[in-house]
Design an enzyme around this catalytic site. Structure first.
Site, short mmCIF file in Angstrom:
data_model
loop_
_atom_site.label_atom_id
_atom_site.label_comp_id
_atom_site.label_asym_id
_atom_site.label_seq_id
_atom_site.Cartn_x
_atom_site.Cartn_y
_atom_site.Cartn_z
N SER A 164 38.21 40.50 12.50
CA SER A 164 38.14 40.36 11.05
C SER A 164 38.68 39.00 10.60
O SER A 164 38.11 37.96 10.90
CB SER A 164 38.90 41.53 10.42
OG SER A 164 38.92 41.48 9.02
N ASP A 175 29.99 48.33 8.83
CA ASP A 175 31.21 47.56 8.58
C ASP A 175 31.21 47.07 7.14
O ASP A 175 30.42 46.20 6.77
CB ASP A 175 31.27 46.37 9.55
CG ASP A 175 32.64 45.74 9.60
OD1 ASP A 175 33.29 45.66 8.54
OD2 ASP A 175 33.06 45.31 10.69
N HIS A 211 34.67 48.96 10.72
CA HIS A 211 35.57 47.82 10.85
C HIS A 211 36.78 48.11 11.74
O HIS A 211 37.22 47.24 12.49
CB HIS A 211 36.05 47.41 9.45
CG HIS A 211 36.58 46.02 9.37
ND1 HIS A 211 35.78 44.90 9.47
CD2 HIS A 211 37.84 45.54 9.19
CE1 HIS A 211 36.50 43.80 9.35
NE2 HIS A 211 37.76 44.16 9.20
#
Length: 405
Positions: free
Chosen positions: A174, A347, A379
């Protein structure tokens, strides 16, 4: 012990191993952790030691005086550096443990020298040379710009200096991908020191973001609203906003506790892959802390539809943070490190349409583009999914083992 390495201050503590592991093998423990053991708020170091691995803690001071903690599972093989995502910490890589697919343990079992970073403002990096995070608002005046400009280079330079290695493998989840994109686009010499940068749930452009962060976007420049609902220091939702987002995004299938956790509210939930016995521990460690401006940075990008620095609202403040009156644009075309992209179809933060922009702008350096073959991959599944070994850890480590051959 205190040393100076490449202009970065550091201290470290080495903790003895409880038992030994054989490099290159996936070790299955004789007994699984009980549910009681899974429900804990242990530190990253304690989780490593309890699993029977050696552990180290290292302290790095950035150029702008933030004090960061690195964690390590020492090994004799190549260096792999793991960098956490938004509102997270090094704990992300070890919470699952060696029996549920913690990536740090899998890499250590494969013989790698595993390092884990902690960005400013999280639970392991709430220190500064002069500022007190509990009393000085100035401590929290940062976004992921500063992480990319100061934190990540300091961490990587320290690791290379401490180990004496010329190169390392990088894995970022991320925001750990966002910051590497920025760092490398501004300094292309990193391609000489990072063999391969692997991004789990890569985030740069967020035009199509499905996260509730997009709902905050219209208010990203509204000072009074931000102060009332998010605060100007450490990030946290007001009760009113948290309840509103829960009513909009939660449904009856979500497990108890998830709708009360800001990280799940912002990133979403994959019911079929969620290990419900691990959930109490996950929510104990998330959110791990960051500044409001770090979250707002993504919200601003939703508005601007570009990969840009944080707009501090005035030319004076932008000059202080960026050295120019307007936020800089970051150009992915300038990224020259070889990269691997790992992404899922569900996601909320890293949508496929936005990922395609990364693919188009970085096409000359993409080593692997891997869509997780599971419908609904989310995610947080990259660390906590029931099938994380099958879909992430095994193919990822196989890729590293064979890189350059």
């Amino acid at each position: 012990v205190c040393k100076i390495f490449l202009g970065v201050f550091c201290t470290f503590i080495t903790l003895d191993s409880v038992n030994s592991r054989v490099p290159g093998e996936f070790i299955q423990p004789e007994t699984s952790l009980s549910n009681h053991q899974l429900r804990h708020d242990k530190t990253t170091l304690d989780m490593i030691l309890d699993a029977g691995y050696p552990a180290e803690k290292h302290e790095v001071v950035t150029e702008d005086c933030y004090i960061l903690n690195l964690h390590r599972i020492p090994g004799d093989g190549k260096v792999v550096f793991l960098q956490h995502g938004l509102i997270d910490s090094s704990a992300a890589w070890v919470i699952a443990g060696p029996d549920h697919g913690g990536l740090a343990f899998r890499l250590a079992d494969a013989g790698y020298d595993v390092w884990m970073g902690n960005y400013r403002g999280n639970t392991y990096s709430r220190q500064h040379c002069t500022l007190d995070p509990d009393n000085d608002q100035e401590f929290w005046k940062f976004s992921w710009d500063e992480m990319a400009h100061y934190d990540l280079p300091a961490e990587l330079e320290f690791v290379l200096g401490h180990t004496g290695k010329e190169k390392l493998f990088y894995i970022g989840h991320s925001m750990g991908s966002t910051t590497f994109f920025v760092m490398n686009s501004l300094n292309q010499t990193w391609a000489q020191r990072v063999e391969l940068a692997t991004f789990l749930a890569p985030v740069a452009y967020v035009d199509h973001m499905a996260s509730p962060i997009a709902y905050i976007a219209p208010f990203a420049f509204a000072v009074d609203w931000v102060a009332e609902n998010l605060g100007f220091g450490e990030f946290g939702l007001s009760d009113w906003l948290s309840n509103l987002l829960a009513s909009l995004f939660c449904d009856n299938s979500w497990l108890e506790g998830i709708c009360e956790n800001v990280v799940f509210l912002l990133t979403g939930y994959d019911e079929k892959q969620m290990n419900d016995t691990m959930l109490p521990t996950i929510v104990q460690h998330l959110p791990a802390g960051t500044s409001t401006f770090t979250v707002l940075h993504y919200a601003q990008e939703v508005n601007q539809k570009d990969f840009v620095g944080f707009d501090w609202g005035s030319e004076e403040m932008n000059m202080a943070h960026h050295g120019q009156p307007k936020p800089p644009k970051y150009h992915l075309e300038d990224v020259n490190t070889q990269i691997a992209l790992y992404w899922g179809d569900n996601d909320w933060l890293a949508q496929a349409e936005d990922l395609m922009k990364i693919v188009m702008k970085c096409q000359d350096v993409i080593y692997e583009n891997y869509q997780v073959p599971w419908e609904g991959w989310n995610h947080l599944d990259f660390m906590y999914a029931i099938d994380v070994d099958k879909y992430i850890n095994i193919p990822l480590i196989d890729m590293l083992n064979n890189f350059g051959k």
